[in-house]
Write a protein that holds these residues in place. Sequence first.
Motif, PDB file in Angstrom:
ATOM      1  N   GLU A   1      10.674   6.302  -1.154  1.00 52.68           N
ATOM      2  CA  GLU A   1      10.917   6.875  -2.479  1.00 52.68           C
ATOM      3  C   GLU A   1       9.630   7.038  -3.297  1.00 52.68           C
ATOM      4  N   SER A   2       8.510   6.644  -2.727  1.00 50.31           N
ATOM      5  CA  SER A   2       7.254   6.746  -3.484  1.00 50.31           C
ATOM      6  C   SER A   2       6.181   7.398  -2.628  1.00 50.31           C
ATOM      7  N   TRP A   3       5.157   6.674  -2.282  1.00 50.76           N
ATOM      8  CA  TRP A   3       3.983   7.260  -1.633  1.00 50.76           C
ATOM      9  C   TRP A   3       4.235   7.728  -0.201  1.00 50.76           C
ATOM     10  N   GLY A   4       5.303   7.260   0.431  1.00 49.62           N
ATOM     11  CA  GLY A   4       5.580   7.659   1.818  1.00 49.62           C
ATOM     12  C   GLY A   4       6.677   8.689   1.958  1.00 49.62           C
ATOM     13  N   ARG A   5       6.997   9.390   0.890  1.00 47.66           N
ATOM     14  CA  ARG A   5       8.076  10.391   0.939  1.00 47.66           C
ATOM     15  C   ARG A   5       7.682  11.531   1.883  1.00 47.66           C
ATOM     16  N   ALA A   6       8.522  11.781   2.866  1.00 51.12           N
ATOM     17  CA  ALA A   6       8.259  12.841   3.839  1.00 51.12           C
ATOM     18  C   ALA A   6       8.583  14.204   3.231  1.00 51.12           C
ATOM     19  N   GLY A   7       7.884  15.227   3.703  1.00 52.04           N
ATOM     20  CA  GLY A   7       8.120  16.579   3.197  1.00 52.04           C
ATOM     21  C   GLY A   7       6.829  17.254   2.800  1.00 52.04           C
ATOM     22  N   ILE A   8       6.909  18.146   1.820  1.00 53.78           N
ATOM     23  CA  ILE A   8       5.746  18.895   1.362  1.00 53.78           C
ATOM     24  C   ILE A   8       5.193  18.263   0.096  1.00 53.78           C
TER      25      ILE A   8
ATOM     26  N   ASP B   1       3.226  -2.608   5.030  1.00 53.58           N
ATOM     27  CA  ASP B   1       4.344  -2.213   4.163  1.00 53.58           C
ATOM     28  C   ASP B   1       4.303  -2.899   2.797  1.00 53.58           C
ATOM     29  N   ASP B   2       3.179  -3.585   2.489  1.00 52.62           N
ATOM     30  CA  ASP B   2       3.048  -4.197   1.156  1.00 52.62           C
ATOM     31  C   ASP B   2       1.844  -3.624   0.407  1.00 52.62           C
ATOM     32  N   VAL B   3       1.452  -2.385   0.743  1.00 53.30           N
ATOM     33  CA  VAL B   3       0.349  -1.738   0.038  1.00 53.30           C
ATOM     34  C   VAL B   3       0.884  -0.534  -0.736  1.00 53.30           C
ATOM     35  N   PHE B   4       0.167  -0.182  -1.790  1.00 53.86           N
ATOM     36  CA  PHE B   4       0.448   1.078  -2.473  1.00 53.86           C
ATOM     37  C   PHE B   4      -0.630   2.072  -2.084  1.00 53.86           C
ATOM     38  N   VAL B   5      -0.217   3.288  -1.735  1.00 52.47           N
ATOM     39  CA  VAL B   5      -1.142   4.327  -1.292  1.00 52.47           C
ATOM     40  C   VAL B   5      -1.013   5.536  -2.211  1.00 52.47           C
ATOM     41  N   ASN B   6      -2.149   6.003  -2.696  1.00 54.66           N
ATOM     42  CA  ASN B   6      -2.183   7.220  -3.501  1.00 54.66           C
ATOM     43  C   ASN B   6      -2.297   8.407  -2.538  1.00 54.66           C
TER      44      ASN B   6
ATOM     45  N   LYS C   1      -4.319  -3.731 -13.654  1.00 53.17           N
ATOM     46  CA  LYS C   1      -3.115  -3.568 -12.843  1.00 53.17           C
ATOM     47  C   LYS C   1      -2.025  -2.757 -13.534  1.00 53.17           C
ATOM     48  N   GLU C   2      -1.964  -2.815 -14.876  1.00 53.22           N
ATOM     49  CA  GLU C   2      -0.930  -2.078 -15.603  1.00 53.22           C
ATOM     50  C   GLU C   2      -1.465  -0.778 -16.215  1.00 53.22           C
ATOM     51  N   SER C   3      -2.625  -0.345 -15.751  1.00 51.16           N
ATOM     52  CA  SER C   3      -3.212   0.892 -16.262  1.00 51.16           C
ATOM     53  C   SER C   3      -2.988   2.033 -15.266  1.00 51.16           C
ATOM     54  N   PRO C   4      -2.204   3.059 -15.629  1.00 52.15           N
ATOM     55  CA  PRO C   4      -1.953   4.180 -14.710  1.00 52.15           C
ATOM     56  C   PRO C   4      -3.240   4.845 -14.235  1.00 52.15           C
ATOM     57  N   CYS C   5      -4.217   4.962 -15.113  1.00 48.96           N
ATOM     58  CA  CYS C   5      -5.459   5.649 -14.743  1.00 48.96           C
ATOM     59  C   CYS C   5      -6.276   4.859 -13.721  1.00 48.96           C
TER      60      CYS C   5
ATOM     61  N   MET D   1       5.503  -0.456  -6.347  1.00 51.58           N
ATOM     62  CA  MET D   1       5.212   0.821  -5.669  1.00 51.58           C
ATOM     63  C   MET D   1       5.879   1.985  -6.392  1.00 51.58           C
ATOM     64  N   ILE D   2       7.168   1.828  -6.700  1.00 47.14           N
ATOM     65  CA  ILE D   2       7.913   2.909  -7.354  1.00 47.14           C
ATOM     66  C   ILE D   2       7.370   3.166  -8.760  1.00 47.14           C
ATOM     67  N   LYS D   3       7.019   2.103  -9.466  1.00 46.06           N
ATOM     68  CA  LYS D   3       6.498   2.245 -10.826  1.00 46.06           C
ATOM     69  C   LYS D   3       5.145   2.967 -10.824  1.00 46.06           C
ATOM     70  N   ILE D   4       4.238   2.539  -9.963  1.00 45.19           N
ATOM     71  CA  ILE D   4       2.904   3.150  -9.927  1.00 45.19           C
ATOM     72  C   ILE D   4       2.988   4.613  -9.493  1.00 45.19           C
ATOM     73  N   TRP D   5       3.879   4.907  -8.546  1.00 44.41           N
ATOM     74  CA  TRP D   5       4.025   6.293  -8.093  1.00 44.41           C
ATOM     75  C   TRP D   5       4.519   7.192  -9.237  1.00 44.41           C
ATOM     76  N   SER D   6       5.403   6.662 -10.050  1.00 45.34           N
ATOM     77  CA  SER D   6       5.885   7.452 -11.191  1.00 45.34           C
ATOM     78  C   SER D   6       4.754   7.719 -12.183  1.00 45.34           C
ATOM     79  N   TRP D   7       3.831   6.770 -12.315  1.00 44.96           N
ATOM     80  CA  TRP D   7       2.691   6.960 -13.220  1.00 44.96           C
ATOM     81  C   TRP D   7       1.799   8.112 -12.744  1.00 44.96           C
ATOM     82  N   ILE D   8       1.343   8.027 -11.500  1.00 44.45           N
ATOM     83  CA  ILE D   8       0.347   8.986 -11.030  1.00 44.45           C
ATOM     84  C   ILE D   8       0.965  10.351 -10.718  1.00 44.45           C
ATOM     85  N   SER D   9       2.300  10.402 -10.583  1.00 41.30           N
ATOM     86  CA  SER D   9       2.973  11.695 -10.328  1.00 41.30           C
ATOM     87  C   SER D   9       3.289  12.430 -11.608  1.00 41.30           C
TER      88      SER D   9
END
Length: 448
Positions: free
Chosen positions: A213-220, A296-301, A413-417, A433-441
């Motif tokens: 649901e975040s950084w590993g979402r398959a598709g385009i 599976d415990d990392v966040f990837v941009n 850690k709580e800074s989106p930038c 993971m889900i929270k950070i992905w929503s920030w950078i997206s």
Amino acid sequence: MQPVAPYPIWQQLNRRFGSEWRMVGSLMKLSIEPPCSCSICKNHLPKMNASCNKTKLLGVMMMVNFLIYILVEVSRSYGKWDPLKPHMSSNQFWKKPKLSEAFWNRKQQHLDYIYNPLIISSTTATTSVSHTETTKPISMNQMDHCAPDDTIHTHVKDYSSLPQRFKDFLLYMKCRSYPMLIDAPGVCSETPFLLLVVKSLTPHFDRRQAIRESWGRAGILANRRIATVFILGKTLRTDFFPNVTEMLRYEASSHGDLLQWDYRDTFFNLTLKEVLFLEWMAERCPSAQFIFKGDDDVFVNTLNILNFLSKLSDTKVRDLFVGDVISKAGPHRDKKLKYYIPESFFVGSYPPYAGGGGYLYSSYVGIRLRNISREVSLFPIDDVYTGFCLEKLGLVPEKHQGFRTFDIEEKLKESPCAYQSLILVHPRSPQEMIKIWSWISDPGLSCQ
């Protein structure tokens, strides 16, 4: 500087000596007329004997020939010199290395000997196992029927005193192929630009779902096709894992992105997970242009990965392997540590390697890793093992500041930038993971 003679040399000689030069056979003969008898000529020259000159010349030539003969004979007697044959050094060109006392080093020395191209070319017709046979492709469904090595205690001198996890690794160290329990043949049905490969354990359902649901979402994504697979071993009741077989089958049928092999999933078997994935990649997804492999415990941009890859030159792409590189490291000798490696198993230093939290490489490097991995003995630490494979390929992993496998400052850690310019941060929970992905997206995010 001497003045240039206005006449040819022979004219000057004739003017002075009243003589002439002519060739007789192979010698130059000088004929001299009688000395001048004129009363006004005061230059009375002695008469030269031509035969005397010949004798002197022949004597000089004989001495030169004699000296050449002496030099040739001395050279032949001292160095057995033959102008028609190349000179070969009497020293041994290739010395057989001294056999190491450490178990892994001995195994690797044996593999280096087997796969040495000089030895292979001279023994392919006589050895019972040829180079072609030892490197033939391994089918993903091949059953190795690998039994524990009951003689291992005779090869490792302090085997009885080693931690149990190390004993278990040594017992099955020779096993490199296992049957596949769950496959995902449709993942690469459409060629992915980036294949995300996530190492996971069977009970980690929440982590896998958060990644989907975040950084590993398959598709385009950013006009590039992304594909994701999760690689698993088998968790056993003896290791105090719950039985989640039925739940895992349901997950696999719902998402079609799980790869599972029938081997015991432990920390020291992460290397086996790496080897099995490389075989799967070469058979099922060789067309993927780039591969990211992480925990599976990392966040990837993922957006930043695509941005980074878009700026690479063709030359850079070919040998791409980047991550959080660790150099000049060596084995830990404290038994209490997770990464403990005994001296009876390995001696020496580690090659440069990228931390196993995550690294990025090209498919061209991936195929070469798969091929060379068959020539490198299994090592209980997977990222170090990959470093050994890269070293054998003549490649050095490149350090990238965007890989933060040891986290970032607490205040960021709580800074989106803070995440916008990074590629990987470790560790992060499924919720984070889900929270950070929503920030950078967020298209409204503005970072100066």
